[in-house]
Write a protein that holds these residues in place. Structure first.
Motif, PDB file in Angstrom:
ATOM      1  N   UNK A   6       0.855  -1.177   0.000  1.00  0.00           N
ATOM      2  CA  UNK A   6       0.000   0.000   0.000  1.00  0.00           C
ATOM      3  C   UNK A   6       0.895   1.232   0.000  1.00  0.00           C
ATOM      4  N   UNK A   7       0.774   2.032  -1.047  1.00  0.00           N
ATOM      5  CA  UNK A   7       1.542   3.260  -1.185  1.00  0.00           C
ATOM      6  C   UNK A   7       0.652   4.436  -0.801  1.00  0.00           C
ATOM      7  N   UNK A   8       1.115   5.278   0.118  1.00  0.00           N
ATOM      8  CA  UNK A   8       0.369   6.463   0.540  1.00  0.00           C
ATOM      9  C   UNK A   8       1.268   7.661   0.304  1.00  0.00           C
ATOM     10  N   UNK A   9       0.874   8.535  -0.614  1.00  0.00           N
ATOM     11  CA  UNK A   9       1.798   9.573  -1.080  1.00  0.00           C
ATOM     12  C   UNK A   9       1.051  10.873  -1.364  1.00  0.00           C
ATOM     13  N   UNK A  10       1.597  11.976  -0.853  1.00  0.00           N
ATOM     14  CA  UNK A  10       1.025  13.288  -1.118  1.00  0.00           C
ATOM     15  C   UNK A  10       1.386  13.785  -2.503  1.00  0.00           C
ATOM     16  N   UNK A  11       0.435  14.379  -3.180  1.00  0.00           N
ATOM     17  CA  UNK A  11       0.699  14.874  -4.538  1.00  0.00           C
ATOM     18  C   UNK A  11       1.576  16.117  -4.548  1.00  0.00           C
ATOM     19  N   UNK A  12       1.712  16.787  -3.385  1.00  0.00           N
ATOM     20  CA  UNK A  12       2.525  18.005  -3.303  1.00  0.00           C
ATOM     21  C   UNK A  12       3.808  17.775  -2.509  1.00  0.00           C
TER      22      UNK A  12
ATOM     23  N   UNK B 163       9.154  13.279  -4.557  1.00  0.00           N
ATOM     24  CA  UNK B 163       8.120  13.700  -5.500  1.00  0.00           C
ATOM     25  C   UNK B 163       7.115  12.603  -5.806  1.00  0.00           C
ATOM     26  N   UNK B 164       5.919  13.019  -6.187  1.00  0.00           N
ATOM     27  CA  UNK B 164       4.852  12.059  -6.457  1.00  0.00           C
ATOM     28  C   UNK B 164       5.234  11.085  -7.569  1.00  0.00           C
TER      29      UNK B 164
ATOM     30  N   UNK C  55      -1.258  17.065  -0.263  1.00  0.00           N
ATOM     31  CA  UNK C  55      -0.461  16.734   0.926  1.00  0.00           C
ATOM     32  C   UNK C  55       1.028  16.781   0.602  1.00  0.00           C
ATOM     33  N   UNK C  56       1.809  17.114   1.615  1.00  0.00           N
ATOM     34  CA  UNK C  56       3.249  17.130   1.477  1.00  0.00           C
ATOM     35  C   UNK C  56       3.881  15.800   1.846  1.00  0.00           C
ATOM     36  N   UNK C  57       5.032  15.878   2.528  1.00  0.00           N
ATOM     37  CA  UNK C  57       5.850  14.700   2.773  1.00  0.00           C
ATOM     38  C   UNK C  57       5.402  13.882   3.987  1.00  0.00           C
ATOM     39  N   UNK C  58       4.410  14.348   4.708  1.00  0.00           N
ATOM     40  CA  UNK C  58       3.923  13.604   5.883  1.00  0.00           C
ATOM     41  C   UNK C  58       2.431  13.337   5.705  1.00  0.00           C
ATOM     42  N   UNK C  59       2.064  12.455   4.763  1.00  0.00           N
ATOM     43  CA  UNK C  59       0.656  12.298   4.397  1.00  0.00           C
ATOM     44  C   UNK C  59      -0.215  11.693   5.488  1.00  0.00           C
TER      45      UNK C  59
END
Length: 268
Positions: free
Chosen positions: A206-212, A217-218, A239-243
């Motif tokens: 499961x990948x959880x990643x902020x688009x910003x 980077x996304x 979201x940034x680097x701490x989604x």
């Protein structure tokens, strides 16, 4: 330090797995405390590599922890009545370390927050990571002003909107890692490359990643989703680097639902 077990939530909750948590660069592993408390249906272990003297020691710590947790997952363990699947939850640097462990067969599943298979990238791959020169500058800067380097890194972790919303209050203070550990983590980010191993990592991810995300980077998440055989990507718009930060209840629910789906699919 060997992985320590964290008791979270209702001890009478039916246990559906064990999670080994690997934190991001310069951040104490307590950053996962709220998420762990919201997942009482899992056993939780955390690896503290904040005092590692070298990249080699950091890698030994995480592998030793994975071996330790897996060896305690069998039916003979007093803590578990049945064989407990091992998930590895990794954030940023911890995500890269989690992929490395999965490549060695330690994981039954991965939950990766703002992760990448290779942090440093060539100039033409700026949508996938940072230039090596930036990381080398951080290493040099740490020797002169480590708290300043950490503070600048934290500033980039959140978007302007997230800072304005007060999410920065949830970030731990600088200074919890030793200087050698900070340098060791950056050296791992410079050198480790899990991209070639991605097709061989067959466990569900499961990948959880902020688009910003300004740090990973996304595009790095898109690369993981495309190359990992069993990856699901949860995009976090804006979201940034701490989604997961300040969104722990939402993330815990998504993690639980995803893992139950994986278990149901495996039993068919």
């Amino acid at each position: 330090m060997i992985a320590s077990e964290i008791q979270a939530g209702n001890t009478h909750q039916e246990i559906t797995g064990t999670i080994l948590w690997l934190t991001g660069w310069s951040i104490p592993d307590t950053v996962f405390n709220r998420l762990q408390a919201l997942l009482p249906d899992f056993h939780h272990h955390s690896v503290d590599y904040s005092a590692a003297d070298s990249p080699e020691e950091m890698l030994i710590l995480i592998e030793t922890a994975a071996v330790h947790v897996r060896s305690s997952n069998g039916p003979s363990s007093r803590a578990r009545a049945i064989d407990s699947p091992l998930l590895i939850g990794g954030w940023s640097l911890g995500g890269l370390l989690a992929l490395k462990l999965a490549g060695k067969g330690y994981a039954d599943g991965l939950v990766l927050f703002a992760a990448t298979a290779r942090f440093t990238r060539a100039k033409e791959e700026s949508d996938l990571g940072w230039a090596d020169a930036f990381v080398r500058q951080m290493i040099t800067g740490i020797m002169k002003d480590r708290l300043g380097v950490e503070a600048k890194f934290r500033q980039n972790m959140l978007t302007e909107e997230e800072w304005e919303a007060g999410q920065g209050k949830s970030l731990p203070q600088e200074g919890s890692w030793t200087t050698p550990a900070l340098i060791a983590g950056l050296q791992i980010l410079r050198s480790e490359d899990c991209v070639p191993q991605l097709p061989e990592i067959l466990c569900p991810v499961l990948l959880i990643h902020g688009t910003a995300d300004k740090i990973c980077p996304y595009g790095a998440a898109s690369e993981l989703a495309a190359r990992l055989p069993q990856a699901s990507l949860l995009s976090m718009p804006g979201c940034g680097h701490a989604p997961f930060m300040e969104r722990e209840a939402f993330i815990a629910d998504k993690m639980r639902r995803w893992w139950h789906e994986q278990q149901d699919s495996a039993s068919i």
